[in-house]
Design an enzyme around this catalytic site. Structure first.
Site, PDB file in Angstrom:
ATOM      1  N   LYS A  84       9.337   8.592 -72.612  1.00 30.52           N
ATOM      2  CA  LYS A  84       8.311   9.215 -71.771  1.00 30.52           C
ATOM      3  C   LYS A  84       6.892   8.675 -72.048  1.00 30.52           C
ATOM      4  O   LYS A  84       6.670   7.980 -73.051  1.00 30.52           O
ATOM      5  CB  LYS A  84       8.364  10.735 -71.988  1.00 30.52           C
ATOM      6  CG  LYS A  84       9.687  11.354 -71.524  1.00 30.52           C
ATOM      7  CD  LYS A  84       9.621  12.878 -71.569  1.00 30.52           C
ATOM      8  CE  LYS A  84      10.939  13.487 -71.111  1.00 30.52           C
ATOM      9  NZ  LYS A  84      10.855  14.972 -71.009  1.00 30.52           N
ATOM     10  N   TYR A 124      13.605  15.238 -60.974  1.00 34.00           N
ATOM     11  CA  TYR A 124      13.590  16.570 -61.590  1.00 34.00           C
ATOM     12  C   TYR A 124      13.786  17.678 -60.556  1.00 34.00           C
ATOM     13  O   TYR A 124      13.401  18.830 -60.808  1.00 34.00           O
ATOM     14  CB  TYR A 124      12.278  16.781 -62.344  1.00 34.00           C
ATOM     15  CG  TYR A 124      12.229  16.091 -63.697  1.00 34.00           C
ATOM     16  CD1 TYR A 124      13.123  16.435 -64.707  1.00 34.00           C
ATOM     17  CD2 TYR A 124      11.282  15.115 -63.980  1.00 34.00           C
ATOM     18  CE1 TYR A 124      13.086  15.822 -65.952  1.00 34.00           C
ATOM     19  CE2 TYR A 124      11.228  14.497 -65.234  1.00 34.00           C
ATOM     20  CZ  TYR A 124      12.138  14.869 -66.207  1.00 34.00           C
ATOM     21  OH  TYR A 124      12.096  14.273 -67.448  1.00 34.00           O
ATOM     22  N   ASN A 150       7.614  15.397 -74.876  1.00 30.65           N
ATOM     23  CA  ASN A 150       8.657  15.422 -75.905  1.00 30.65           C
ATOM     24  C   ASN A 150       9.382  14.077 -76.048  1.00 30.65           C
ATOM     25  O   ASN A 150      10.531  14.022 -76.476  1.00 30.65           O
ATOM     26  CB  ASN A 150       9.622  16.593 -75.681  1.00 30.65           C
ATOM     27  CG  ASN A 150      10.412  16.481 -74.399  1.00 30.65           C
ATOM     28  OD1 ASN A 150      10.180  15.582 -73.592  1.00 30.65           O
ATOM     29  ND2 ASN A 150      11.352  17.387 -74.194  1.00 30.65           N
ATOM     30  N   HIS A 178      13.883  11.793 -72.579  1.00 35.51           N
ATOM     31  CA  HIS A 178      14.810  12.579 -71.755  1.00 35.51           C
ATOM     32  C   HIS A 178      16.200  12.004 -71.957  1.00 35.51           C
ATOM     33  O   HIS A 178      16.354  10.788 -72.123  1.00 35.51           O
ATOM     34  CB  HIS A 178      14.442  12.474 -70.265  1.00 35.51           C
ATOM     35  CG  HIS A 178      15.563  12.926 -69.369  1.00 35.51           C
ATOM     36  ND1 HIS A 178      15.773  14.246 -69.059  1.00 35.51           N
ATOM     37  CD2 HIS A 178      16.571  12.239 -68.764  1.00 35.51           C
ATOM     38  CE1 HIS A 178      16.849  14.350 -68.295  1.00 35.51           C
ATOM     39  NE2 HIS A 178      17.348  13.133 -68.098  1.00 35.51           N
ATOM     40  N   GLU A 180      21.947  10.264 -62.591  1.00 33.97           N
ATOM     41  CA  GLU A 180      20.637   9.790 -63.066  1.00 33.97           C
ATOM     42  C   GLU A 180      20.623   8.270 -63.213  1.00 33.97           C
ATOM     43  O   GLU A 180      19.615   7.622 -62.899  1.00 33.97           O
ATOM     44  CB  GLU A 180      20.307  10.488 -64.395  1.00 33.97           C
ATOM     45  CG  GLU A 180      20.076  11.986 -64.192  1.00 33.97           C
ATOM     46  CD  GLU A 180      19.769  12.745 -65.475  1.00 33.97           C
ATOM     47  OE1 GLU A 180      19.820  12.149 -66.577  1.00 33.97           O
ATOM     48  OE2 GLU A 180      19.452  13.943 -65.371  1.00 33.97           O
TER      49      GLU A 180
HETATM   50  P1  CMP Z   1      13.700  16.767 -69.995  1.00 38.15           P
HETATM   51  O1  CMP Z   1      14.917  16.555 -70.810  1.00 38.15           O
HETATM   52  O2  CMP Z   1      13.010  15.567 -69.475  1.00 38.15           O
HETATM   53  O3  CMP Z   1      14.064  17.722 -68.768  1.00 38.15           O
HETATM   54  C1  CMP Z   1      13.134  18.595 -68.175  1.00 38.15           C
HETATM   55  C2  CMP Z   1      11.833  18.639 -68.917  1.00 38.15           C
HETATM   56  O4  CMP Z   1      11.016  19.725 -68.623  1.00 38.15           O
HETATM   57  C3  CMP Z   1      12.133  18.772 -70.398  1.00 38.15           C
HETATM   58  O5  CMP Z   1      12.656  17.569 -70.894  1.00 38.15           O
HETATM   59  C4  CMP Z   1      10.781  19.178 -70.938  1.00 38.15           C
HETATM   60  O6  CMP Z   1       9.968  18.076 -71.252  1.00 38.15           O
HETATM   61  C5  CMP Z   1      10.214  19.925 -69.761  1.00 38.15           C
HETATM   62  N1  CMP Z   1      10.200  21.341 -70.047  1.00 38.15           N
HETATM   63  C6  CMP Z   1      11.233  22.128 -70.281  1.00 38.15           C
HETATM   64  N2  CMP Z   1      10.830  23.393 -70.504  1.00 38.15           N
HETATM   65  C7  CMP Z   1       9.500  23.366 -70.419  1.00 38.15           C
HETATM   66  C8  CMP Z   1       8.505  24.343 -70.556  1.00 38.15           C
HETATM   67  N3  CMP Z   1       8.804  25.620 -70.826  1.00 38.15           N
HETATM   68  N4  CMP Z   1       7.240  23.946 -70.413  1.00 38.15           N
HETATM   69  C9  CMP Z   1       6.939  22.670 -70.110  1.00 38.15           C
HETATM   70  N5  CMP Z   1       7.859  21.689 -69.956  1.00 38.15           N
HETATM   71  C10 CMP Z   1       9.121  22.041 -70.123  1.00 38.15           C
END
Ligand code: CMP
Length: 140
Positions: free
Chosen positions: A11, A51, A114, A117, A128
């Site tokens: 990311k 998403y 984070n 993904h 995906e």
């Molecule tokens: P990802 O695995 O990319 O899939 C969806 C993303 O939404 C997840 O990782 C997080 O980065 C993001 N996400 C999930 N929950 C939250 C939250 N409560 N607040 C902000 N971002 C979120």
């Protein structure tokens, strides 16, 4: 155990900090092989499509803004039990909950930023992978 493929995104928080190699090494050390990789700047349309399952979530707009805020590296990973293996090495979505030695514990800045993904099932992995790669771009 069957050889499987999963889909990964490194990311914008990670590309910004120049740690795509460090993260890829953790993936490789976990037994995953990078069989396709491309650095892209995701469009808003791509982020919203990718998403779409989260469209009703309160964080959807912020998530799409974040994912288009800088380059990402989209990858196809191959290995035994690749979906589960990748989720193990990534760690929990929220880095505060992630185990020691995982990518998110090591590198993630927040639940949104984070660092990685990964697909949550083989079925979603296929969807995906197809979203970002043509079959001839994947070389196992
Ligand atoms: P990802 O695995 O990319 O899939 C969806 C993303 O939404 C997840 O990782 C997080 O980065 C993001 N996400 C999930 N929950 C939250 C939250 N409560 N607040 C902000 N971002 C979120």
């Amino acid at each position: 155990m069957a050889t499987e493929r999963t889909f990964s995104i490194i990311k914008p928080d990670a590309t910004r900090r120049n740690i795509t190699g460090a993260i890829t090494k953790m993936l490789e050390d976990a037994g995953l092989r990078v069989v396709a990789s491309r650095r892209i700047r995701m469009t808003r349309e791509q982020a919203e499509g990718f998403y779409a399952v989260h469209r009703e979530r309160p964080f959807f707009n912020d998530l799409c803004a974040f994912m288009t805020s800088g380059p990402v590296v989209v990858q196809v990973l191959e290995g035994d039990d690749a979906v589960v293996r990748n989720r193990e090495v990534m760690g929990a979505t929220n880095p505060a909950d992630a185990d020691e030695g995982t990518i998110r514990k090591t590198y993630a800045e927040s639940i949104e930023a984070n660092s990685v993904h990964g697909s949550d099932s083989p079925e979603n992995a296929q969807v995906e992978i197809d979203f970002f790669f043509k079959p001839d771009e994947i070389v196992g």
